[in-house]
Design an enzyme around this catalytic site. Structure first.
Site, PDB file in Angstrom:
ATOM      1  N   GLU A  64       0.838  -1.211   0.000  1.00  0.00           N
ATOM      2  CA  GLU A  64       0.000   0.000   0.000  1.00  0.00           C
ATOM      3  C   GLU A  64       0.869   1.256   0.000  1.00  0.00           C
ATOM      4  O   GLU A  64       0.568   2.232  -0.688  1.00  0.00           O
ATOM      5  CB  GLU A  64      -0.926   0.000   1.222  1.00  0.00           C
ATOM      6  CG  GLU A  64      -1.942  -1.137   1.195  1.00  0.00           C
ATOM      7  CD  GLU A  64      -2.775  -1.130   2.462  1.00  0.00           C
ATOM      8  OE1 GLU A  64      -2.263  -1.577   3.501  1.00  0.00           O
ATOM      9  OE2 GLU A  64      -3.912  -0.660   2.409  1.00  0.00           O
ATOM     10  N   ASP A  72     -10.082 -12.705   1.890  1.00  0.00           N
ATOM     11  CA  ASP A  72     -10.337 -14.129   2.141  1.00  0.00           C
ATOM     12  C   ASP A  72     -11.601 -14.234   2.979  1.00  0.00           C
ATOM     13  O   ASP A  72     -12.144 -13.236   3.433  1.00  0.00           O
ATOM     14  CB  ASP A  72      -9.140 -14.751   2.891  1.00  0.00           C
ATOM     15  CG  ASP A  72      -8.882 -14.045   4.211  1.00  0.00           C
ATOM     16  OD1 ASP A  72      -9.485 -14.452   5.217  1.00  0.00           O
ATOM     17  OD2 ASP A  72      -8.120 -13.059   4.252  1.00  0.00           O
TER      18      ASP A  72
HETATM   19  N1  ADE Z   1      -6.572 -10.016   7.427  1.00  0.00           N
HETATM   20  C1  ADE Z   1      -6.910 -10.525   6.231  1.00  0.00           C
HETATM   21  N2  ADE Z   1      -7.490 -11.722   6.372  1.00  0.00           N
HETATM   22  C2  ADE Z   1      -7.510 -11.982   7.693  1.00  0.00           C
HETATM   23  C3  ADE Z   1      -7.969 -13.063   8.480  1.00  0.00           C
HETATM   24  N3  ADE Z   1      -8.502 -14.137   7.900  1.00  0.00           N
HETATM   25  N4  ADE Z   1      -7.820 -12.993   9.821  1.00  0.00           N
HETATM   26  C4  ADE Z   1      -7.258 -11.925  10.392  1.00  0.00           C
HETATM   27  N5  ADE Z   1      -6.801 -10.866   9.707  1.00  0.00           N
HETATM   28  C5  ADE Z   1      -6.932 -10.890   8.363  1.00  0.00           C
END
Ligand code: ADE
Length: 230
Positions: free
Chosen positions: A4, A197
Site C-alpha cells: 500500500e 479471504d
Molecule cells: N486479514 C486478512 N485476512 C484476515 C484473516 N482471515 N484474519 C485476520 N486478519 C486478516
C-alpha cells in the site's frame, strides 16, 4: 502494508521520510492535504504504537486505516470493501472482572469510527467500484469490524466468531486498536478494508498477490478519493 505504501508514496508531493519507533513516516501533500503515510505492521500492538506516534509526534488531526480483512458476514465476499462504522477487539476478555470484550476502564467494548470519515470512505469506495473494471462487482459494506491478534484461517474459528458476534462483517488484526487509541486522544478515524479471504481454511492462498494487485491499488484510490471529499 508495504504494498500500500509502494502504491501511495509516489503520489505524495514534497515527500520526505522521518524514522520513528522503527517505522518510516512519509510526510507530504496529497490531494490538497498535509499527510503522513506509514506502514503500521501487523497486530494490535503495532497498530497502537503507530497510531500513538501519528497522533502525538505528528499531531495528526485524523487517522485513516487501510488494509485487508477476512469476510465473516453473509455475502461479504473476496474483493468486496468493508467500511467500519464500529470496531471491537474479539480477543479482549477480562471476565469476570469486566464483561466480555469490554476494554477495562473505558466502559466500552465497541469504539465508533468517525461518521464523516466513514461516509467519505464509503463514497470513495463506491466511486472506485464505478470506475475500476476489477472493482465493479465489489459490494460496499458498512458495519462492525472485529480485530484480534490472530490470523483467522480455519472454518472452525470463523464459525465461532460468527456465532459470538453475528453482526461482524469482517475480521482483521489492527482496526479496533487504532479505534481505542483514537478514543484516548479524542481524534477522529476511519477504517476501510478490502476482503482478501473468508477467514476459513483457504485464507492463506495467494495473499501477497492479492494485496499487491488488488488491495493496494484499492487503498490508494479510496484514500485519494476520500481526501478529495474532505
Ligand atoms: N486479514 C486478512 N485476512 C484476515 C484473516 N482471515 N484474519 C485476520 N486478519 C486478516
Amino acid at each position: 502494508m508495504h504494498e500500500e505504501i509502494a502504491a501511495l508514496r509516489p503520489c505524495l508531493e514534497h515527500a520526505r521520510t522521518e524514522r520513528r519507533a522503527g517505522r518510516d513516516f512519509h510526510i507530504g501533500r496529497l490531494d490538497g492535504h498535509d499527510v503522513v503515510l506509514v506502514r503500521c505492521g501487523i497486530g494490535k500492538v503495532a497498530a497502537a504504537t503507530t497510531a500513538a506516534v501519528l497522533l502525538d509526534a505528528f499531531d495528526a488531526r485524523a487517522l485513516l486505516f487501510t488494509g485487508v480483512a477476512g469476510g465473516l458476514g453473509d455475502g461479504v465476499r473476496v474483493g468486496d470493501i468493508v467500511v467500519a462504522t464500529t470496531l471491537l477487539q474479539h480477543d479482549m476478555n477480562a471476565e469476570p472482572l469486566f464483561p466480555r470484550w469490554e476494554v477495562p476502564l473505558t466502559g466500552r467494548a465497541r469504539f465508533d469510527a468517525d461518521p464523516a470519515w466513514s461516509a467519505r470512505l464509503a463514497q470513495a469506495s463506491r466511486t472506485l467500484a464505478a470506475s475500476n473494471a476489477h472493482a465493479e462487482a465489489a459490494t460496499i459494506h458498512e458495519g462492525l469490524v472485529v480485530s484480534g491478534d490472530r490470523f483467522v484461517a480455519t472454518r472452525a474459528e470463523s464459525d465461532q466468531l460468527r456465532a459470538l458476534l453475528p453482526e461482524a462483517l469482517a475480521v482483521e488484526m489492527e482496526g479496533a486498536a487504532v479505534a481505542q487509541v483514537c478514543h484516548d486522544f479524542a481524534r477522529p478515524f476511519g477504517v476501510v478494508r478490502t476482503i482478501s479471504d473468508r477467514a476459513d481454511d483457504a485464507a492463506h492462498g495467494d495473499f501477497q498477490r492479492f494485496v499487491r494487485d488488488v488491495a493496494a491499488p484499492y487503498s490508494r484510490d479510496i484514500v485519494r478519493a476520500a481526501l478529495r471529499l474532505a
